[in-house]
Scaffold this motif. Structure first.
Motif, mmCIF file in Angstrom:
data_model
loop_
_atom_site.group_PDB
_atom_site.id
_atom_site.type_symbol
_atom_site.label_atom_id
_atom_site.label_comp_id
_atom_site.label_asym_id
_atom_site.label_seq_id
_atom_site.Cartn_x
_atom_site.Cartn_y
_atom_site.Cartn_z
ATOM 1 N N GLY A 178 -6.393 -4.712 7.475
ATOM 2 C CA GLY A 178 -6.327 -5.819 8.430
ATOM 3 C C GLY A 178 -5.621 -7.059 7.921
ATOM 4 N N ASN A 226 0.758 7.031 -6.214
ATOM 5 C CA ASN A 226 -0.579 7.280 -5.660
ATOM 6 C C ASN A 226 -0.779 8.752 -5.312
ATOM 7 O OD1 ASN A 226 -2.190 7.548 -2.870
ATOM 8 N ND2 ASN A 226 -2.992 5.756 -3.911
ATOM 9 N N LEU A 247 6.102 8.823 4.181
ATOM 10 C CA LEU A 247 6.442 7.527 4.775
ATOM 11 C C LEU A 247 6.779 6.456 3.730
ATOM 12 C CD1 LEU A 247 3.932 7.360 7.775
ATOM 13 C CD2 LEU A 247 6.289 8.145 7.730
ATOM 14 N N GLY A 296 -4.057 4.544 8.478
ATOM 15 C CA GLY A 296 -4.012 5.793 7.705
ATOM 16 C C GLY A 296 -5.394 6.377 7.474
ATOM 17 N N ILE A 351 -1.475 -4.465 1.322
ATOM 18 C CA ILE A 351 -1.012 -4.473 2.712
ATOM 19 C C ILE A 351 -0.274 -3.167 2.983
ATOM 20 C CG2 ILE A 351 0.532 -5.620 4.354
ATOM 21 C CD1 ILE A 351 -0.037 -8.253 2.923
ATOM 22 N N TRP A 359 -3.939 11.794 -3.902
ATOM 23 C CA TRP A 359 -5.234 12.025 -3.265
ATOM 24 C C TRP A 359 -6.063 12.932 -4.175
ATOM 25 C CZ3 TRP A 359 -4.875 13.258 2.692
ATOM 26 C CH2 TRP A 359 -4.231 12.197 3.350
ATOM 27 N N GLY A 410 0.822 -1.213 0.000
ATOM 28 C CA GLY A 410 0.000 0.000 0.000
ATOM 29 C C GLY A 410 0.853 1.258 0.000
ATOM 30 N N PRO A 411 0.386 2.298 -0.709
ATOM 31 C CA PRO A 411 1.125 3.556 -0.706
ATOM 32 C C PRO A 411 1.033 4.244 0.654
ATOM 33 C CG PRO A 411 -0.984 3.811 -1.826
ATOM 34 C CD PRO A 411 -0.852 2.362 -1.490
ATOM 35 N N PHE A 412 2.073 4.950 1.049
ATOM 36 C CA PHE A 412 2.066 5.771 2.265
ATOM 37 C C PHE A 412 2.309 7.208 1.851
ATOM 38 C CE2 PHE A 412 4.358 1.804 3.850
ATOM 39 C CZ PHE A 412 3.179 1.172 4.217
ATOM 40 N N THR A 462 0.101 -1.517 6.730
ATOM 41 C CA THR A 462 0.799 -1.549 8.014
ATOM 42 C C THR A 462 1.917 -2.592 8.022
ATOM 43 O OG1 THR A 462 -1.246 -0.800 9.044
ATOM 44 C CG2 THR A 462 0.425 -1.698 10.505
HETATM 45 C C1 FMN Z 1 1.022 5.433 7.157
HETATM 46 C C2 FMN Z 1 0.005 5.155 6.106
HETATM 47 C C3 FMN Z 1 -0.145 6.049 5.053
HETATM 48 C C4 FMN Z 1 -1.068 5.772 4.031
HETATM 49 N N1 FMN Z 1 -1.190 6.643 2.979
HETATM 50 C C5 FMN Z 1 -1.992 6.334 1.927
HETATM 51 C C6 FMN Z 1 -2.051 7.170 0.776
HETATM 52 O O1 FMN Z 1 -1.415 8.220 0.692
HETATM 53 N N2 FMN Z 1 -2.855 6.772 -0.236
HETATM 54 C C7 FMN Z 1 -3.584 5.604 -0.195
HETATM 55 O O2 FMN Z 1 -4.287 5.288 -1.166
HETATM 56 N N3 FMN Z 1 -3.558 4.811 0.893
HETATM 57 C C8 FMN Z 1 -2.779 5.142 1.937
HETATM 58 N N4 FMN Z 1 -2.721 4.317 3.028
HETATM 59 C C9 FMN Z 1 -3.480 3.045 3.031
HETATM 60 C C10 FMN Z 1 -2.577 1.881 2.614
HETATM 61 O O3 FMN Z 1 -2.038 2.080 1.362
HETATM 62 C C11 FMN Z 1 -3.337 0.540 2.671
HETATM 63 O O4 FMN Z 1 -4.449 0.540 1.826
HETATM 64 C C12 FMN Z 1 -3.791 0.233 4.080
HETATM 65 O O5 FMN Z 1 -2.765 0.496 4.995
HETATM 66 C C13 FMN Z 1 -4.200 -1.238 4.176
HETATM 67 O O6 FMN Z 1 -4.621 -1.572 5.463
HETATM 68 P P1 FMN Z 1 -3.610 -2.108 6.619
HETATM 69 O O7 FMN Z 1 -2.970 -0.881 7.171
HETATM 70 O O8 FMN Z 1 -4.517 -2.766 7.591
HETATM 71 O O9 FMN Z 1 -2.641 -3.033 5.965
HETATM 72 C C14 FMN Z 1 -1.849 4.592 4.084
HETATM 73 C C15 FMN Z 1 -1.713 3.714 5.168
HETATM 74 C C16 FMN Z 1 -0.793 3.973 6.161
HETATM 75 C C17 FMN Z 1 -0.659 2.987 7.291
#
Ligand code: FMN
Length: 365
Positions: free
Chosen positions: A231, A78, A32, A195, A251, A80, A26-28, A253
């Motif tokens: 999750g 990715n 991050l 997130g 995924i 927003w 997953g993108p952060f 986290t």
């Molecule tokens: C620190 C963090 C930053 C995130 N930033 C983005 C984001 O910029 N764009 C996005 O589409 N999803 C974002 N996400 C969601 C993740 O890409 C992913 O879909 C999500 O973490 C999956 O669930 P999980 O944390 O239970 O694995 C973020 C998640 C985290 C934990």
């Protein structure tokens, strides 16, 4: 009916992207992500993603070049999508004073000055249209997005350039909207995820559906490939998502704790601390609802919940505080984003984490 094994080894994400394993890192956003993380995952057979919503267009151009230099495999960038009123929300001088006064004690503890009014006023950050223009021109293999649906012109241009698009839905209606707009695949993002929540059709509080409930409903509602998020951190979650009809998993986290992620050591340690067992949804840090580990700033600021400025104002107000605290290991002031499966994660390198997921999934299948 498809077998779980065929979904794992030769599913629709494999057909769409040519990735070996249906596992998306997953993108952060917000700093991050790292090029090392994305390229490590891509080289190991997953789809690495870089969260770029905080970057200027010229930085996105350089980022895509760096990623392309770093790996010969597909990767995603990715953004927003802006939500209605986001860039035009009003902020009077009096509002600004009131909101700054609340965070001033924390700023002073870190010897920081107040953020200036122009830095905080909406419209100060990079705008989506110019980010998307830069991204499309740079041409990453995959463009993923969250918080909404890009304009038809942006989606048409992606298709013309052969860029695969992945949208993010938090409800069935959002998934149907994204599919109707012509995106190539959809992430079904359950409220377990770490997130920010990406709800864009209904108020976010009315769009909090857990992954196990959301996923099969999205699978039933759309024809495009569905990527399960929220999750999932080990092979048990992957097999469960495949059983519920997912074409792939995303995924977040689980990859946030890996060596290559740009999360601080304090953030990574918190993901395995006792408070990570009960993450919360909060607007405190950015003005937009997000899941993270409770800490001092979150708890003390919660008394202002009813009167927080919206995203991106609160994000800009607290940004300097969070960045400085992050740099200096003061986890009490930092957004410790985390999903509900944080305790299931393992601190490995991204390559080893993905290899473990693959081996354990294949054993279970
Ligand atoms: C620190 C963090 C930053 C995130 N930033 C983005 C984001 O910029 N764009 C996005 O589409 N999803 C974002 N996400 C969601 C993740 O890409 C992913 O879909 C999500 O973490 C999956 O669930 P999980 O944390 O239970 O694995 C973020 C998640 C985290 C934990």
């Amino acid at each position: 009916m498809r077998s779980l094994r065929s979904a794992w080894t030769g599913g629709r994400l494999h057909d769409l992207l040519g990735v070996r394993y249906p596992v998306v890192q997953g993108p952060f956003g917000g700093g991050l992500s790292s090029v090392d993380l994305v390229t490590a995952v891509a080289d190991a057979g997953g789809l690495g993603s870089f969260g770029a919503h905080h970057l200027r267009p010229d930085q996105i151009t350089r980022l895509v070049a760096d990623l392309r230099r770093g790996t010969g495999q597909p990767f995603a960038v990715n953004l927003w999508v802006p939500q209605d009123g986001e860039r035009s929300a009003g902020l009077t001088e009096a509002d600004y004073e009131r909101h700054v006064a609340r965070i001033r004690p924390y700023l002073r503890e870190l010897d920081l000055r107040d953020p200036s009014y122009p830095d905080v006023a909406p419209g100060a950050g990079p705008d989506f249209e110019s980010q998307a223009t830069a991204l499309l021109a740079a041409g990453p293999p995959v463009f993923s997005f969250v918080m909404g649906v890009p304009t038809r012109a942006v989606l048409d241009e992606a298709r013309r350039r052969g860029i695969v698009t992945i949208g993010t839905a938090t409800t069935v209606a959002e998934a149907v909207t994204l599919a109707g707009a012509g995106v190539d695949a959809v992430v079904a993002s359950g409220s377990d995820a770490g997130g920010h929540r990406g709800a864009f059709l209904r108020p976010v509080e009315e769009s909090l559906v857990g992954t196990f409930s959301l996923l099969p409903q999205v699978v039933d509602a759309v024809q495009i490939p569905v990527i399960a998020a929220g999750g999932i951190a080990d092979a048990r979650g992957i097999v469960a998502a495949l059983a519920l009809g997912a074409d792939a998993v995303q995924i977040g986290t689980g990859f946030l704790v890996t060596a290559e992620s740009a999360a601080s050591a304090a953030h990574k340690a918190a993901l395995h601390g006792p408070e990570a067992q009960t993450t919360v949804l909060t607007r405190t840090f950015t003005g937009r609802l997000a899941r993270g580990i409770p800490n001092r700033f979150l708890r003390e600021m919660s008394r202002f919940d009813a009167d927080l400025p919206p995203y991106p104002i609160q994000d800009a107000l607290t940004r300097h505080l969070r960045r400085t605290a992050n740099r200096t290991g003061r986890s009490d002031y930092v957004h410790l984003w985390a999903g509900q499966a944080a305790p299931l994660t393992t601190p490995l390198t991204a390559r080893d984490y993905l290899a473990t997921l693959v081996a354990d999934t294949e054993k279970r299948l």
